[in-house]
Design a protein around this motif. Structure first.
Motif, PDB file in Angstrom:
ATOM      1  N   THR A 173       5.466  -2.601   8.765  1.00  0.00           N
ATOM      2  CA  THR A 173       5.339  -1.151   8.615  1.00  0.00           C
ATOM      3  C   THR A 173       6.709  -0.527   8.338  1.00  0.00           C
ATOM      4  N   ALA A 174       6.680   0.683   7.772  1.00  0.00           N
ATOM      5  CA  ALA A 174       7.898   1.504   7.664  1.00  0.00           C
ATOM      6  C   ALA A 174       7.503   2.913   8.087  1.00  0.00           C
ATOM      7  N   ARG A 175       8.382   3.522   8.863  1.00  0.00           N
ATOM      8  CA  ARG A 175       8.135   4.864   9.363  1.00  0.00           C
ATOM      9  C   ARG A 175       9.403   5.696   9.197  1.00  0.00           C
ATOM     10  N   GLY A 176       9.210   6.988   8.937  1.00  0.00           N
ATOM     11  CA  GLY A 176      10.362   7.883   8.834  1.00  0.00           C
ATOM     12  C   GLY A 176      11.022   8.074  10.187  1.00  0.00           C
ATOM     13  N   GLY A 177      10.213   8.136  11.239  1.00  0.00           N
ATOM     14  CA  GLY A 177      10.712   8.323  12.604  1.00  0.00           C
ATOM     15  C   GLY A 177      10.607   7.041  13.405  1.00  0.00           C
ATOM     16  N   GLY A 178      10.739   7.200  14.727  1.00  0.00           N
ATOM     17  CA  GLY A 178      10.673   6.033  15.609  1.00  0.00           C
ATOM     18  C   GLY A 178       9.544   6.179  16.620  1.00  0.00           C
ATOM     19  N   TYR A 179       8.834   5.089  16.867  1.00  0.00           N
ATOM     20  CA  TYR A 179       7.660   5.124  17.762  1.00  0.00           C
ATOM     21  C   TYR A 179       7.709   3.936  18.727  1.00  0.00           C
ATOM     22  N   GLU A 180       8.931   3.538  19.092  1.00  0.00           N
ATOM     23  CA  GLU A 180       9.094   2.344  19.919  1.00  0.00           C
ATOM     24  C   GLU A 180       8.417   2.504  21.278  1.00  0.00           C
ATOM     25  N   SER A 210       0.813  -1.227   0.000  1.00  0.00           N
ATOM     26  CA  SER A 210       0.000   0.000   0.000  1.00  0.00           C
ATOM     27  C   SER A 210       0.844   1.274   0.000  1.00  0.00           C
ATOM     28  N   SER A 211       2.124   1.125  -0.378  1.00  0.00           N
ATOM     29  CA  SER A 211       2.960   2.323  -0.490  1.00  0.00           C
ATOM     30  C   SER A 211       2.772   2.933  -1.865  1.00  0.00           C
ATOM     31  N   ALA A 212       2.883   4.259  -1.935  1.00  0.00           N
ATOM     32  CA  ALA A 212       2.806   4.946  -3.226  1.00  0.00           C
ATOM     33  C   ALA A 212       4.123   4.816  -3.985  1.00  0.00           C
ATOM     34  N   ARG A 213       5.202   4.430  -3.285  1.00  0.00           N
ATOM     35  CA  ARG A 213       6.527   4.412  -3.903  1.00  0.00           C
ATOM     36  C   ARG A 213       6.869   3.023  -4.439  1.00  0.00           C
ATOM     37  N   ALA A 214       7.399   2.990  -5.691  1.00  0.00           N
ATOM     38  CA  ALA A 214       7.720   1.701  -6.314  1.00  0.00           C
ATOM     39  C   ALA A 214       8.842   0.988  -5.540  1.00  0.00           C
ATOM     40  N   ALA A 215       9.892   1.725  -5.167  1.00  0.00           N
ATOM     41  CA  ALA A 215      11.033   1.094  -4.481  1.00  0.00           C
ATOM     42  C   ALA A 215      10.902   1.287  -2.979  1.00  0.00           C
ATOM     43  N   SER A 216       9.741   1.049  -2.461  1.00  0.00           N
ATOM     44  CA  SER A 216       9.482   1.397  -1.065  1.00  0.00           C
ATOM     45  C   SER A 216      10.058   0.356  -0.098  1.00  0.00           C
ATOM     46  N   VAL A 217      10.230   0.784   1.123  1.00  0.00           N
ATOM     47  CA  VAL A 217      10.748  -0.079   2.184  1.00  0.00           C
ATOM     48  C   VAL A 217       9.778  -1.229   2.450  1.00  0.00           C
ATOM     49  N   THR A 218       8.493  -0.907   2.622  1.00  0.00           N
ATOM     50  CA  THR A 218       7.524  -1.969   2.928  1.00  0.00           C
ATOM     51  C   THR A 218       7.410  -2.953   1.765  1.00  0.00           C
ATOM     52  N   ARG A 219       7.483  -2.426   0.539  1.00  0.00           N
ATOM     53  CA  ARG A 219       7.373  -3.315  -0.625  1.00  0.00           C
ATOM     54  C   ARG A 219       8.549  -4.303  -0.653  1.00  0.00           C
ATOM     55  N   ALA A 273       2.542  -1.704   5.216  1.00  0.00           N
ATOM     56  CA  ALA A 273       1.850  -0.466   5.611  1.00  0.00           C
ATOM     57  C   ALA A 273       2.859   0.657   5.886  1.00  0.00           C
ATOM     58  N   PRO A 274       3.027   1.578   4.933  1.00  0.00           N
ATOM     59  CA  PRO A 274       3.862   2.749   5.223  1.00  0.00           C
ATOM     60  C   PRO A 274       3.133   3.670   6.193  1.00  0.00           C
ATOM     61  N   MET A 275       3.869   4.330   7.070  1.00  0.00           N
ATOM     62  CA  MET A 275       3.203   5.319   7.927  1.00  0.00           C
ATOM     63  C   MET A 275       3.083   6.635   7.168  1.00  0.00           C
ATOM     64  N   TYR A 276       1.866   7.115   6.995  1.00  0.00           N
ATOM     65  CA  TYR A 276       1.614   8.442   6.416  1.00  0.00           C
ATOM     66  C   TYR A 276       0.864   9.254   7.468  1.00  0.00           C
ATOM     67  N   ASN A 277       1.422  10.394   7.819  1.00  0.00           N
ATOM     68  CA  ASN A 277       0.769  11.288   8.776  1.00  0.00           C
ATOM     69  C   ASN A 277       0.268  10.543  10.017  1.00  0.00           C
ATOM     70  N   PHE A 278       1.190   9.765  10.566  1.00  0.00           N
ATOM     71  CA  PHE A 278       1.005   9.022  11.820  1.00  0.00           C
ATOM     72  C   PHE A 278      -0.010   7.883  11.706  1.00  0.00           C
ATOM     73  N   SER A 279      -0.480   7.613  10.490  1.00  0.00           N
ATOM     74  CA  SER A 279      -1.478   6.559  10.325  1.00  0.00           C
ATOM     75  C   SER A 279      -1.144   5.743   9.069  1.00  0.00           C
TER      76      SER A 279
HETATM   77  C1  LIG Z   1       2.819  11.447   2.654  1.00  0.00           C
HETATM   78  C2  LIG Z   1       3.813  10.946   3.664  1.00  0.00           C
HETATM   79  C3  LIG Z   1       3.552  11.089   5.001  1.00  0.00           C
HETATM   80  C4  LIG Z   1       4.443  10.607   5.949  1.00  0.00           C
HETATM   81  N1  LIG Z   1       4.151  10.747   7.280  1.00  0.00           N
HETATM   82  C5  LIG Z   1       5.008  10.228   8.199  1.00  0.00           C
HETATM   83  C6  LIG Z   1       4.693  10.314   9.592  1.00  0.00           C
HETATM   84  O1  LIG Z   1       3.670  10.832  10.010  1.00  0.00           O
HETATM   85  N2  LIG Z   1       5.574   9.794  10.472  1.00  0.00           N
HETATM   86  C7  LIG Z   1       6.732   9.176  10.065  1.00  0.00           C
HETATM   87  O2  LIG Z   1       7.486   8.712  10.917  1.00  0.00           O
HETATM   88  N3  LIG Z   1       7.044   9.083   8.763  1.00  0.00           N
HETATM   89  C8  LIG Z   1       6.212   9.592   7.826  1.00  0.00           C
HETATM   90  N4  LIG Z   1       6.514   9.474   6.493  1.00  0.00           N
HETATM   91  C9  LIG Z   1       7.733   8.736   6.097  1.00  0.00           C
HETATM   92  C10 LIG Z   1       7.389   7.300   5.695  1.00  0.00           C
HETATM   93  O3  LIG Z   1       6.700   6.633   6.719  1.00  0.00           O
HETATM   94  C11 LIG Z   1       8.661   6.524   5.363  1.00  0.00           C
HETATM   95  O4  LIG Z   1       9.301   7.153   4.263  1.00  0.00           O
HETATM   96  C12 LIG Z   1       8.403   5.063   5.046  1.00  0.00           C
HETATM   97  O5  LIG Z   1       9.592   4.485   4.573  1.00  0.00           O
HETATM   98  C13 LIG Z   1       7.298   4.912   4.009  1.00  0.00           C
HETATM   99  O6  LIG Z   1       7.119   3.557   3.658  1.00  0.00           O
HETATM  100  P1  LIG Z   1       7.492   3.053   2.195  1.00  0.00           P
HETATM  101  O7  LIG Z   1       9.010   3.231   2.064  1.00  0.00           O
HETATM  102  O8  LIG Z   1       7.076   1.640   2.168  1.00  0.00           O
HETATM  103  O9  LIG Z   1       6.761   3.923   1.216  1.00  0.00           O
HETATM  104  C14 LIG Z   1       5.642   9.971   5.521  1.00  0.00           C
HETATM  105  C15 LIG Z   1       5.895   9.815   4.153  1.00  0.00           C
HETATM  106  C16 LIG Z   1       4.998  10.301   3.237  1.00  0.00           C
HETATM  107  C17 LIG Z   1       5.286  10.118   1.765  1.00  0.00           C
END
Ligand SMILES: Cc1cc2nc3c(=O)[nH]c(=O)nc-3n(C[C@H](O)[C@H](O)[C@H](O)COP(=O)(O)O)c2cc1C
Length: 208
Positions: free
Chosen positions: A136-143, A8-17, A91-97
């Protein structure tokens, strides 16, 4: 045996993918004759919930051709879910969800009479025991135990909604800090947990 892999990631080379692909590979090693359904939500249009969703309360025989057509995506996605023994959700994290595509998928598969029943005690899930692995993949950490743990509206929501339809055997594997220096180490740790999780399942299957 059947595996349903959902991305469910928008990115082709995504972490979750990359991680769901790795998990599917590990599953396939244990089930060489098993079938894999790969549902990439970024490459399909899932119909939004509209007024037509009310048709889910009608008997199949009462549906108009238009209502049947509207519900056909939901029918298909639910059938995929029902037929799978193991479900891997990326499940990529987008805007904390979660991403909007994953939310759209959830809106299609949580359906009265199909995955959800209502009885005297309220709602109950209708999906029988299946194993779910959420990656899941997240930009930050939520441990656990950190100040940011409370901002994780992704994992608690997914645990709740999956349980709501009867999917209570859920394992979460998080690749945290993907936009930070620790990203590579966290990715490798998640990969290690995936390999260990499937090795453990293989051992249990052999023991039974
Ligand atoms: C639209 C958007 C919103 C995001 N919001 C968050 C967020 O709220 N918290 C966070 O830790 N990372 C956030 N990120 C970073 C992604 O979670 C991170 O890049 C993760 O690797 C995405 O998964 P993917 O690589 O499978 O696409 C966001 C990224 C995008 C594109």
């Amino acid at each position: 045996m059947k595996l349903l892999r959902i991305d469910s990631s928008a990115r082709a080379a995504s972490v979750t993918r990359r991680l769901t692909a790795r998990a599917a590979e590990e599953w396939k090693k244990n089930h060489p004759d098993g079938g894999v359904i790969h549902r990439d939500l970024s490459s399909m249009q899932i119909p939004p919930i509209t007024d037509d969703w009310g048709a889910t309360r009608l008997e199949a025989s009462e549906l108009t051709p238009a209502q049947r057509a509207y519900l056909s995506t939901s029918d298909q996605l639910i059938e995929e879910l029902r037929s799978a023994d193991t479900i891997i959700i990326g499940a990529p994290m987008y805007n904390f969800s979660i991403s909007s595509s994953l939310k759209a998928w959830i809106d299609q598969i949580v359906r009265i009479g199909k995955t959800l029943g209502y009885g005297p005690d309220g709602p109950h899930g209708l999906l029988e025991a299946k194993e779910v692995i959420v990656i899941t993949a997240r930009g930050g950490g939520y441990e656990k135990g950190t100040l940011t743990e409370a901002f994780d509206f992704q994992a608690p929501y997914l645990r709740h909604i999956l349980g709501f339809i009867g999917l209570t055997n859920v394992t979460f594997i998080h690749a945290e800090n993907q936009l930070r220096e620790q990203g590579v180490a966290s990715f490798e740790a998640a990969e290690g947990r995936i390999i260990a999780a499937f090795a453990d399942r293989e051992m249990r299957a052999v023991a039974n």
